[in-house]
Design an enzyme around this catalytic site. Structure first.
Site, PDB file in Angstrom:
ATOM      1  N   PHE A 127       0.847  -1.196   0.000  1.00  0.00           N
ATOM      2  CA  PHE A 127       0.000   0.000   0.000  1.00  0.00           C
ATOM      3  C   PHE A 127       0.887   1.253   0.000  1.00  0.00           C
ATOM      4  O   PHE A 127       1.819   1.348   0.803  1.00  0.00           O
ATOM      5  CB  PHE A 127      -0.890  -0.025   1.243  1.00  0.00           C
ATOM      6  CG  PHE A 127      -2.022   0.952   1.196  1.00  0.00           C
ATOM      7  CD1 PHE A 127      -3.191   0.651   0.511  1.00  0.00           C
ATOM      8  CD2 PHE A 127      -1.932   2.166   1.847  1.00  0.00           C
ATOM      9  CE1 PHE A 127      -4.238   1.550   0.481  1.00  0.00           C
ATOM     10  CE2 PHE A 127      -2.984   3.071   1.816  1.00  0.00           C
ATOM     11  CZ  PHE A 127      -4.140   2.765   1.131  1.00  0.00           C
ATOM     12  N   ASP A 198       1.967  -5.083   8.271  1.00  0.00           N
ATOM     13  CA  ASP A 198       0.751  -4.280   8.230  1.00  0.00           C
ATOM     14  C   ASP A 198      -0.430  -5.250   8.135  1.00  0.00           C
ATOM     15  O   ASP A 198      -0.535  -6.011   7.171  1.00  0.00           O
ATOM     16  CB  ASP A 198       0.786  -3.333   7.020  1.00  0.00           C
ATOM     17  CG  ASP A 198      -0.377  -2.354   7.033  1.00  0.00           C
ATOM     18  OD1 ASP A 198      -1.460  -2.720   7.542  1.00  0.00           O
ATOM     19  OD2 ASP A 198      -0.221  -1.226   6.525  1.00  0.00           O
ATOM     20  N   TYR A 223     -10.615   0.805  10.964  1.00  0.00           N
ATOM     21  CA  TYR A 223     -11.891   1.072  10.281  1.00  0.00           C
ATOM     22  C   TYR A 223     -12.252   0.061   9.204  1.00  0.00           C
ATOM     23  O   TYR A 223     -13.259   0.212   8.535  1.00  0.00           O
ATOM     24  CB  TYR A 223     -11.918   2.494   9.706  1.00  0.00           C
ATOM     25  CG  TYR A 223     -10.744   2.879   8.828  1.00  0.00           C
ATOM     26  CD1 TYR A 223     -10.661   2.483   7.517  1.00  0.00           C
ATOM     27  CD2 TYR A 223      -9.723   3.678   9.343  1.00  0.00           C
ATOM     28  CE1 TYR A 223      -9.591   2.846   6.727  1.00  0.00           C
ATOM     29  CE2 TYR A 223      -8.639   4.048   8.569  1.00  0.00           C
ATOM     30  CZ  TYR A 223      -8.583   3.628   7.250  1.00  0.00           C
ATOM     31  OH  TYR A 223      -7.510   3.986   6.474  1.00  0.00           O
ATOM     32  N   LYS A 224     -11.419  -0.960   9.023  1.00  0.00           N
ATOM     33  CA  LYS A 224     -11.744  -1.968   8.009  1.00  0.00           C
ATOM     34  C   LYS A 224     -12.499  -3.120   8.688  1.00  0.00           C
ATOM     35  O   LYS A 224     -13.624  -2.937   9.104  1.00  0.00           O
ATOM     36  CB  LYS A 224     -10.469  -2.398   7.297  1.00  0.00           C
ATOM     37  CG  LYS A 224      -9.932  -1.248   6.438  1.00  0.00           C
ATOM     38  CD  LYS A 224      -8.553  -1.466   5.899  1.00  0.00           C
ATOM     39  CE  LYS A 224      -8.121  -0.259   5.082  1.00  0.00           C
ATOM     40  NZ  LYS A 224      -6.660  -0.156   4.938  1.00  0.00           N
ATOM     41  N   ARG A 372     -12.896  -4.687  -6.543  1.00  0.00           N
ATOM     42  CA  ARG A 372     -12.675  -5.498  -5.330  1.00  0.00           C
ATOM     43  C   ARG A 372     -14.005  -5.846  -4.672  1.00  0.00           C
ATOM     44  O   ARG A 372     -14.878  -4.992  -4.517  1.00  0.00           O
ATOM     45  CB  ARG A 372     -11.853  -4.708  -4.298  1.00  0.00           C
ATOM     46  CG  ARG A 372     -10.491  -4.308  -4.731  1.00  0.00           C
ATOM     47  CD  ARG A 372      -9.656  -3.877  -3.531  1.00  0.00           C
ATOM     48  NE  ARG A 372     -10.258  -2.766  -2.778  1.00  0.00           N
ATOM     49  CZ  ARG A 372      -9.694  -2.206  -1.720  1.00  0.00           C
ATOM     50  NH1 ARG A 372      -8.539  -2.679  -1.254  1.00  0.00           N
ATOM     51  NH2 ARG A 372     -10.283  -1.206  -1.102  1.00  0.00           N
TER      52      ARG A 372
END
Ligand code: PLP
Length: 413
Positions: A127, A198, A223-224, A372
């Protein structure tokens, strides 16, 4: 393989041992939400909890809330809950800051363990914010650190005695490809390098075993899959063996040995607290607490099983229903090599996703051409996969994705 129909999916829902968890979420009518890998859905408890913290705690108790309601302990209390999801001890995880900032803090700590080495190794699919943070830190340190990127399947072979830190996102945000954490940790350890993981697309998506696999450092996102709400605070993990042997460079008062002694000289606390910086965002932490509570009584191995079945079924069903429309699977077919998402490349990927969203099937798009679909087994049902693929088929057969309205890019994709 036999032909699937909707009844197969309904049958799986009827015997799903995780079906109870869906009740813990507010999900809008008419929406199939396959983007919990980007922003987890809203837990039903969150709004009431925030309201209580605002009106009763902050409103009534004002500054005494820091002690009275334990606001000051939130980084540790929520860290302990996350620790249980990622194979860590309660005193190895704290909730604080953002994922990006925690990359910076822990990469700095990890680099200091090997001052003789200059290579930060990552993969070229990582990322961008993780890579940017590494570049910024290297520039700030001014000691010729070099960020080296290789293809994901070349990582293990590249880990050698010149590598200071192996910094990887376990699950690739675009393709869902999953690294072999145990193998990477073992190889790093064998050559005296350290690992920084990560877990943005791992924590809450499947069982992670940081200590069992010998990880040194890790960070992750609130928040995922942890359902903490937009911009929720992040977390960090430092294995006990490194906590007092390392420091992070942002000397804030919450990392000080005695924050309320107000001394002028910095002296880090012992243990995980030295990785804190400033005052915890109490309202955001209250929301994250509700997100973490949705895992209460949930067996993560069942979460993993369901997530893989959802993915396998999606792959099988897209092949059955949508062949010939230019979709190319971009995720590993083999479950063990995959996180909790399935991605497809399509020449009109952005527009197809917009057309899906207009029809209530929410996934997302990542440049240049990937759609996705993320699976959050706590609230995604098997029948949702059937319905999502049926909608995808409609969007492709009608070619409605070609409409101009679906081809205008918004700021967030
Ligand atoms: C989502 C995500 C981030 C987000 O970082 P923020 O600081 O919260 O913006 C970082 N790294 C990875 C791998 C992610 O998937």
């Amino acid at each position: 393989m036999s032909v699937l129909d909707r009844a197969d999916f309904e049958a799986l829902d009827a015997k799903d041992p995780l079906a109870f968890a869906r009740e813990r979420f507010h999900l809008p009518d008419g929406v199939i939400y396959l983007d919990g890998n980007s922003l987890g859905a809203l837990p039903k408890a969150t709004a009431g909890k925030i309201d209580t913290v605002i009106r009763e705690q902050w409103g009534q108790d004002l500054i005494t809330g820091w002690n009275k309601h334990g606001w000051v302990d939130l980084p540790r209390r929520l860290g302990a809950k996350i620790a249980a999801l990622i194979g860590a001890q309660a005193d190895e995880v704290v909730v604080c800051d953002s994922t990006s900032l925690n990359v910076f803090k822990l990469l700095s700590a990890a680099l200091a363990l090997r001052p003789d080495r200059k290579v930060i190794l990552s993969d070229n699919g990582n990322f961008p914010t993780d890579l940017y943070m590494a570049q910024g830190l290297a520039q700030l340190l001014g000691r010729d650190h070099r960020l080296e990127l290789v293809a994901p399947d070349k990582i293990i072979d590249r880990i050698d005695t010149d590598v200071a830190v192996v910094m990887l996102t376990e699950v690739d945000y675009r393709t869902g490809r999953r690294h072999d954490m145990a193998a990477v940790n073992a190889r790093a350890k064998a050559v005296g390098a350290h690992t920084l993981w990560d877990l943005a697309h791992s924590a809450g998506a499947f069982p992670v075993d940081l200590n069992g696999t010998g990880a040194d450092f890790a960070i992750g996102c609130g928040y995922k899959y942890l359902n903490g709400g937009p911009g929720a605070p992040a977390f960090l993990f430092v294995a006990r063996r490194w906590q007092d042997a390392t420091q992070q460079p942002l000397f804030g008062w919450f990392g000080h040995a005695a924050p309320f002694a107000f001394e002028t000289a910095y002296q880090p606390k012992t243990g995980i607290d030295r990785f804190l910086v400033g005052t915890p965002p109490v309202l955001s932490m209250a929301a994250l607490a509700c997100g973490l509570d949705t895992f209460e009584g949930v067996d993560l191995s069942l979460v993993r099983q369901k997530s893989l079945t959802l993915g396998d079924l999606m792959i099988q069903l897209v092949a059955q229903e949508c062949a010939g429309f230019g979709l190319t699977l971009a995720s590993p077919t083999e479950g063990v090599r995959r996180g909790s998402q399935v991605s497809y490349a399509h020449i009109g990927g952005y527009a197809v996703m917009q057309a899906l969203i207009a029809r209530g099937v929410i996934g997302d798009f990542r440049a240049p051409d990937l759609m996705r679909f993320g699976f959050t087994p706590l609230y995604v049902r098997y029948q949702d996969i059937w319905d999502a693929v049926a909608t995808l088929k409609t969007v492709l057969t009608t070619a409605e994705w070609r409409l101009p309205a679906f081809n205008q890019r918004a700021a967030v994709t």
